[in-house]
Design a protein around this motif. Structure first.
Motif, PDB file in Angstrom:
ATOM      1  N   PRO A 113       0.808  -1.213   0.000  1.00 40.55           N
ATOM      2  CA  PRO A 113       0.000   0.000   0.000  1.00 40.55           C
ATOM      3  C   PRO A 113       0.840   1.261   0.000  1.00 40.55           C
ATOM      4  CG  PRO A 113       0.137  -0.924   2.197  1.00 40.55           C
ATOM      5  CD  PRO A 113       0.796  -1.913   1.272  1.00 40.55           C
ATOM      6  N   LEU A 167       1.107   5.919   4.657  1.00 43.17           N
ATOM      7  CA  LEU A 167       0.217   6.915   5.212  1.00 43.17           C
ATOM      8  C   LEU A 167       0.931   8.255   5.319  1.00 43.17           C
ATOM      9  CD1 LEU A 167      -1.352   4.865   8.118  1.00 43.17           C
ATOM     10  CD2 LEU A 167      -2.254   5.200   5.826  1.00 43.17           C
ATOM     11  N   LYS A 219     -10.753   2.999  14.483  1.00 42.64           N
ATOM     12  CA  LYS A 219      -9.471   2.916  13.785  1.00 42.64           C
ATOM     13  C   LYS A 219      -8.337   3.362  14.710  1.00 42.64           C
ATOM     14  CE  LYS A 219      -7.158   4.441   9.529  1.00 42.64           C
ATOM     15  NZ  LYS A 219      -6.834   3.078   9.060  1.00 42.64           N
ATOM     16  N   ASN A 220      -7.281   2.558  14.753  1.00 44.79           N
ATOM     17  CA  ASN A 220      -6.084   2.809  15.566  1.00 44.79           C
ATOM     18  C   ASN A 220      -6.315   2.664  17.065  1.00 44.79           C
ATOM     19  OD1 ASN A 220      -4.610   3.394  13.217  1.00 44.79           O
ATOM     20  ND2 ASN A 220      -5.135   5.566  13.321  1.00 44.79           N
ATOM     21  N   SER A 258      -5.873  -1.990   2.576  1.00 45.27           N
ATOM     22  CA  SER A 258      -5.520  -0.720   1.956  1.00 45.27           C
ATOM     23  C   SER A 258      -4.907   0.278   2.923  1.00 45.27           C
ATOM     24  CB  SER A 258      -6.765  -0.093   1.311  1.00 45.27           C
ATOM     25  OG  SER A 258      -7.768   0.172   2.298  1.00 45.27           O
ATOM     26  N   ASP A 259      -5.047   0.016   4.233  1.00 46.43           N
ATOM     27  CA  ASP A 259      -4.559   0.984   5.202  1.00 46.43           C
ATOM     28  C   ASP A 259      -3.397   0.448   6.045  1.00 46.43           C
ATOM     29  OD1 ASP A 259      -5.990  -0.898   6.615  1.00 46.43           O
ATOM     30  OD2 ASP A 259      -6.891   0.538   7.998  1.00 46.43           O
ATOM     31  N   GLN A 318      -0.063  -0.023   7.736  1.00 47.80           N
ATOM     32  CA  GLN A 318       0.943   1.001   7.996  1.00 47.80           C
ATOM     33  C   GLN A 318       2.370   0.500   7.824  1.00 47.80           C
ATOM     34  OE1 GLN A 318       0.276   3.356  11.519  1.00 47.80           O
ATOM     35  NE2 GLN A 318      -1.910   2.919  11.485  1.00 47.80           N
ATOM     36  N   ASN A 351     -13.747  -4.528   8.586  1.00 46.20           N
ATOM     37  CA  ASN A 351     -12.818  -3.852   9.482  1.00 46.20           C
ATOM     38  C   ASN A 351     -12.734  -4.582  10.824  1.00 46.20           C
ATOM     39  OD1 ASN A 351     -15.581  -2.105   9.487  1.00 46.20           O
ATOM     40  ND2 ASN A 351     -14.776  -2.305  11.558  1.00 46.20           N
ATOM     41  N   ASP A 406       0.952  10.419  10.764  1.00 45.96           N
ATOM     42  CA  ASP A 406       0.278   9.250  11.328  1.00 45.96           C
ATOM     43  C   ASP A 406       1.244   8.223  11.880  1.00 45.96           C
ATOM     44  OD1 ASP A 406      -2.228  10.214  10.722  1.00 45.96           O
ATOM     45  OD2 ASP A 406      -2.219   9.324   8.716  1.00 45.96           O
TER      46      ASP A 406
END
Length: 377
Positions: free
Chosen positions: A100, A103, A144-145, A202-203, A205, A283, A107
Motif C-alpha cells: 500500500p 500513510l 481505527k487505531n 488498503s490501510d 501502515q 474492518n 500518522d
C-alpha cells in the motif's frame, strides 16, 4: 576432424551437466533454506542470513536510506521485480504488487518511549452493549487505531489467515497452529501486516517478513496444548500513536488468575453469507467477554476436553460474542488491569464451529518461555 567435433560436443555436454548439478546440489540449495534447530522447548526456524531475510539496518540493497515502514521483499518472492517497480514521493515510497501507499507522515511519527507509552496503549474499557448475533462474532466495529498492538498475517496469495499481538518492536506473539503446518517455502511468503484496520489491506501502515520463528516444541495439534509461537520480524516496526505493543502479564501458575474479569477479544471475525460460510468483516471487530474459570470451562461440551492449567476460557453473558474465522486464530484476549496498560492474557486457540466459549492459551503460564525467546538473538 569428425572425431574431434564429437569429442568437443561431448565435453560441452559434460560441462553443462556438471554446472547444472553444481547449482542443484544439496550443498548449494541448502544455502537458500532456513536453518532449523531445536531446543528443549522450541523449534527454531531461522531465515536470517540464508538468502531470505536481508540484513536490513535501515538500508536497501543499494545502501540508500528508505522509509522504515515498508521493508523490500526478498529476492525470491513471487514478485521479484518489486525493487524496480517503486516510486519515491515526498511521503516515502509507493510499492506495487499490493504494497500500500504509505500513510501521511504525521500518522506514523515515532513516539518517545515513556512508562505510559511502552505498552498497553488502547481505549478505556468499552461499555457493555446489547448486540445481535453478528460475528467477531457478536462484536462491534472497533475505532481505527484504537488497538495498536494487533497485527494480521497473510500468505503470498494475499489471503489473511491469522492474527497476532505485537509484544516488542521486533516480535509478535501468536498461536503455533498458525504456522506449524506450513512448509518452509510457505513460511518464506508470510507477511506481517502492522497497523491494519481494513481487511482489504488498503490501510496497512507497515509490512514485515519473518526473520526467525520460535514454535513451542511441545505443541500438540490434536489437543491444542502449548499453542504458542513467537515471530521475529526482519526489521523493527516504528512505534507511534497507532502502532504500539501490548503489555505482558506477570508469570502465574494459577489458571484462574483473571477469573470473572472483563476482557476484550479482537479480530476481523465475520458475518455469515447465504452459503453458510463465515467471511471476514471489512474492518477490525471488538467484543467484551468475561474470563471463565477452568472448572466451569471443563464442563463445556466443545472446549472442555482440551482445558489444562496452561489454558484459559472466555464466555459471553449474551452467548453471541466469540472468535470465529481462521483470521481470528492467534489474536489477543486483553484485559485492562490499570489505566493505559492493556495486557494480553490469552491467545485465541480453539473455537469449534464458532462456539460461544473459546479456549485460549494462557499467556501468564508461558512467561518464562516468552522471556527466553524475547531476548534470544
Amino acid at each position: 576432424m569428425m572425431g574431434d567435433q564429437i569429442g568437443s560436443s561431448k565435453l560441452i555436454v559434460l560441462l553443462a551437466i556438471v554446472t547444472l548439478l553444481s547449482f542443484c546440489s544439496p550443498a548449494s540449495s541448502f544455502a537458500f533454506l532456513p536453518r532449523v534447530s531445536r531446543t528443549d522447548d522450541a523449534v527454531i526456524i531461522d531465515f536470517d542470513g540464508v538468502g531470505y531475510a536481508p540484513s536490513y539496518q535501515g538500508k536497501t540493497l543499494y545502501g540508500q536510506i528508505v522509509d522504515p515502514r515498508f521493508v523490500p521483499l526478498p529476492s525470491f518472492n513471487p514478485y521479484p521485480m518489486t525493487y524496480r517497480h517503486q516510486e519515491q514521493t515526498p511521503n516515502g515510497w509507493i510499492y506495487s504488487y499490493g504494497y500500500p501507499t504509505p500513510l501521511a507522515l504525521e500518522d506514523v511519527l515515532p513516539v518517545r518511549q515513556t512508562a505510559a507509552t511502552q505498552c498497553g496503549i488502547g481505549p478505556v474499557m468499552p461499555a457493555s452493549r446489547a448486540l445481535t448475533s453478528e460475528r467477531i462474532a457478536g462484536g462491534i466495529s472497533a475505532r481505527k487505531n484504537a488497538w495498536p498492538f494487533i497485527v494480521a498475517l497473510k500468505k503470498s496469495d494475499d489471503s489473511l489467515f491469522c492474527s497476532g499481538t505485537l509484544i516488542s518492536d521486533t516480535r509478535v506473539l501468536l498461536a503455533a497452529q498458525c504456522l506449524e503446518k506450513m512448509s518452509l517455502l510457505e513460511l518464506s511468503g508470510v507477511t506481517v501486516l502492522v497497523g491494519m484496520f481494513l481487511t482489504d489491506q488498503s490501510d496497512v501502515q507497515m509490512t514485515r517478513r519473518i526473520s526467525k520463528l520460535f514454535l513451542h516444541r511441545q505443541y500438540n495439534a490434536a489437543t491444542y496444548a502449548n499453542d504458542i509461537a513467537i515471530i521475529v520480524m526482519d526489521a523493527p516496526v516504528v512505534l507511534s500513536r497507532s502502532v504500539a505493543t501490548a503489555c505482558l502479564p506477570v508469570a502465574s501458575t494459577d489458571p484462574d488468575q483473571f477469573v470473572d474479569q472483563d476482557a476484550i477479544i479482537l479480530g476481523w471475525g465475520g458475518g455469515t453469507e447465504n452459503d453458510g460460510d463465515v467471511v471476514p468483516f471489512p474492518n477490525l471487530q471488538q467484543a467484551k467477554v468475561s474470563i471463565w474459570s477452568n472448572g466451569d470451562c471443563k464442563g463445556d461440551e466443545t472446549a472442555g476436553r482440551y482445558v489444562t492449567e496452561n489454558t484459559t476460557c472466555i464466555t459471553s453473558a449474551t452467548g453471541d460474542k466469540f472468535t470465529c474465522t481462521p483470521a481470528d486464530v492467534g489474536g489477543p484476549v486483553v484485559i485492562l488491569p490499570s489505566p493505559g496498560s492493556w495486557t494480553v492474557v490469552g491467545i485465541n486457540s480453539y473455537t469449534k464451529d464458532c462456539a460461544t466459549s473459546g479456549l485460549k492459551t494462557r499467556v501468564s503460564a508461558y512467561r518464562a518461555w516468552i522471556n527466553l525467546y524475547m531476548t534470544m538473538a
